[in-house]
Structure formats: structure tokens, C-alpha cells
Design an enzyme around this catalytic site. Structure first.
Site, PDB file in Angstrom:
ATOM      1  N   ASP A   1      45.838   7.071  11.645  1.00 17.79           N
ATOM      2  CA  ASP A   1      44.513   6.419  12.476  1.00 17.79           C
ATOM      3  C   ASP A   1      43.341   6.772  11.690  1.00 17.79           C
ATOM      4  O   ASP A   1      43.356   7.840  10.872  1.00 17.79           O
ATOM      5  CB  ASP A   1      44.310   6.818  13.818  1.00 17.79           C
ATOM      6  CG  ASP A   1      45.468   6.335  14.679  1.00 17.79           C
ATOM      7  OD1 ASP A   1      46.324   5.343  14.277  1.00 17.79           O
ATOM      8  OD2 ASP A   1      45.448   6.936  15.833  1.00 17.79           O
TER       9      ASP A   1
HETATM   10  N1  URA Z   1      49.957   9.085  16.478  1.00 18.98           N
HETATM   11  C1  URA Z   1      48.680   8.797  16.597  1.00 18.98           C
HETATM   12  O1  URA Z   1      48.158   8.499  17.881  1.00 18.98           O
HETATM   13  N2  URA Z   1      47.900   8.531  15.634  1.00 18.98           N
HETATM   14  C2  URA Z   1      48.313   8.716  14.305  1.00 18.98           C
HETATM   15  O2  URA Z   1      47.305   8.781  13.505  1.00 18.98           O
HETATM   16  C3  URA Z   1      49.612   8.980  14.125  1.00 18.98           C
HETATM   17  C4  URA Z   1      50.320   9.205  15.398  1.00 18.98           C
END
Ligand code: URA
Length: 240
Positions: free
Chosen positions: A106
Site C-alpha cells: 500500500d
Molecule cells: N497487507 C496490507 O494490509 N498492506 C500491505 O501493504 C501489505 C500487506
């Protein structure tokens, strides 16, 4: 072992069109061991080749295998919308080589992100069938409890998922910190699992993939490195 002409070498390494690469050579901008390459037709062994363009050294890589310590506020998407893309953290010619993130983090998640231009490698690393463990350190909004750890270990129900999703390993690191090891790679998985277990993810860092740890790479945030074959070998499922 393979020999290529120098214009082809530069093109494969992402320095531009064949025409532009020939111009670079004709202009005397390309050298090997301090000797200017006189003709784009010069063929040379690519294995272990180090060349300079505009006095900057580059090592020939048939394929790129890169680890980036991703900072917050960069998007993994090819067409980023709200923040700069992670490709902007790499040399420009890597984009010409079609280097892509292997899976996604993310925009606000930090830590280890693999990038490559090797399609089969990207596919194998992203395949849910391979169960490659990904290690996350999550900072939680609410204090961590034994019950939270147990819930994440026994499995939580996420919307749109047919089965409960469980962490392979989950342990408390601090009052508001957990290490969570996942073998799946579902959308926003850590954040959604924490929310489903009644807490909230305040910050997330990926600290390792397989047995390859970010610490062992010594990268500051925003820095990247090429991965050596022995490091790539560590990006494997636990049972290999
Ligand atoms: N899980 C998440 O919620 N976000 C990420 O970026 C990676 C794993």
C-alpha cells in the site's frame, strides 16, 4: 555466455532506442575500462560486463532483480494517482526495461519491495501456490492483547474471502506492535485482518520475504540494491 553488439547491449539495458544508443556510441559517450567504444558494431561478452555512459558505471544485467526499501507515500501502481510511483526511486532506464513491482505494498506501507523485469520470476514470486512467507511488523492503534494474537493465528473472516485467513506466525513485539507472517497476499491483508480482529493498523512495514531480511540488505528508506543469486535463493517457501 553471450556476445552482443554494443548498440544492442545499451538497448537491452534500457538506455533508449537502438538509434539513440548508436548515437551515444558515435558521440564517444560509452567506454569500457577507460577505452571509448569506437563503433556500435563492436561485439563484447556481456557476462560480467561493466561499461560507462557519461562517466557513470553500469554492470550488464540480463534481468534485473532489485530490492527497494519502500518509503511511505509512494504507490506501487503503474499509473499512480495520488503519490509518486516507486519506479521514480530507480534509475530511469529501469522503466524502459519494464521493471515492475513484484506484488504490491500500500502507499503508506514501508519496507521490502522486490522489483524485476523477469516475467517468470515475477509470476513465481506472486503465485499464491508457492506460500512464500512475508514478514510484516504492524503498529496497532489499540494495545496488542493475547486474544488478538490468538485470533490472528486461528483465522479471521474477511469480506469476500470464502475461508478464514490466518497468520502463519504472529507474536507480540511491544504494547502496540506485532510481527505477522503471512503466506497469502490478499488485498490489504494485514490491515483487514487486524480490523477483523477488532484492532486497527496504524503503520505497516514489511521486514522480510522468505528468508531474505531487509536488515541484511542495509538499505535506508528509498534506497535499492541489486540482488545476488544467493539472495534470490532466499526468497523461497520455507520448505525449499
Ligand atoms: N497487507 C496490507 O494490509 N498492506 C500491505 O501493504 C501489505 C500487506
Amino acid at each position: 555466455m553471450s556476445k552482443l553488439s554494443f548498440d544492442r547491449i545499451l538497448q537491452t539495458q534500457g538506455f533508449g532506442t537502438r538509434k539513440y544508443c548508436r548515437e551515444l556510441i558515435d558521440d564517444g559517450e560509452v567506454s569500457v575500462n577507460g577505452e571509448v567504444i569506437q563503433s556500435y558494431k563492436t561485439t563484447i561478452e556481456t557476462d560480467g560486463l561493466i561499461f560507462s555512459i557519461f562517466d557513470e558505471e553500469w554492470t550488464y544485467h540480463e534481468h534485473l532483480y532489485i530490492a527497494l526499501n519502500k518509503p511511505a507515500n509512494f504507490e506501487c501502481s503503474r499509473k499512480p494517482s495520488h503519490h509518486p510511483g516507486v519506479l521514480t526511486l530507480l534509475p530511469e532506464q529501469f522503466s524502459w526495461r519494464d521493471v515492475q513491482p513484484v506484488g504490491r505494498l500500500d502507499h503508506d506501507t514501508t519496507g521490502m519491495l522486490l522489483m524485476s523485469d523477469d516475467g517468470p520470476f515475477i509470476h513465481a514470486q506472486s503465485s499464491p501456490k508457492r506460500h512464500i512467507p512475508k514478514v510484516y511488523v504492524a503498529t496497532t492503534a489499540e494495545p496488542v492483547s493475547d486474544e488478538l494474537v490468538q485470533q490472528l493465528l486461528s483465522g479471521v473472516q474477511l469480506h469476500d474471502e470464502p475461508e478464514l485467513l490466518a497468520a502463519k506466525i504472529c507474536r507480540q513485539l511491544g504494547t502496540h506492535q506485532l510481527e505477522i507472517i503471512l503466506e497469502q497476499g490478499k488485498y490489504h491483508q494485514v490491515k483487514r485482518m487486524l480490523a477483523a480482529a477488532g484492532n486497527h493498523c496504524a503503520a505497516l512495514n514489511r521486514s522480510a520475504i522468505g528468508q531474505l531480511t531487509l536488515d541484511s540488505l542495509g538499505l535506508a528508506e528509498g534506497e535499492w540494491c541489486y540482488l545476488a543469486p544467493e539472495q534470490i535463493a532466499l526468497l523461497a517457501p520455507d520448505n525449499q
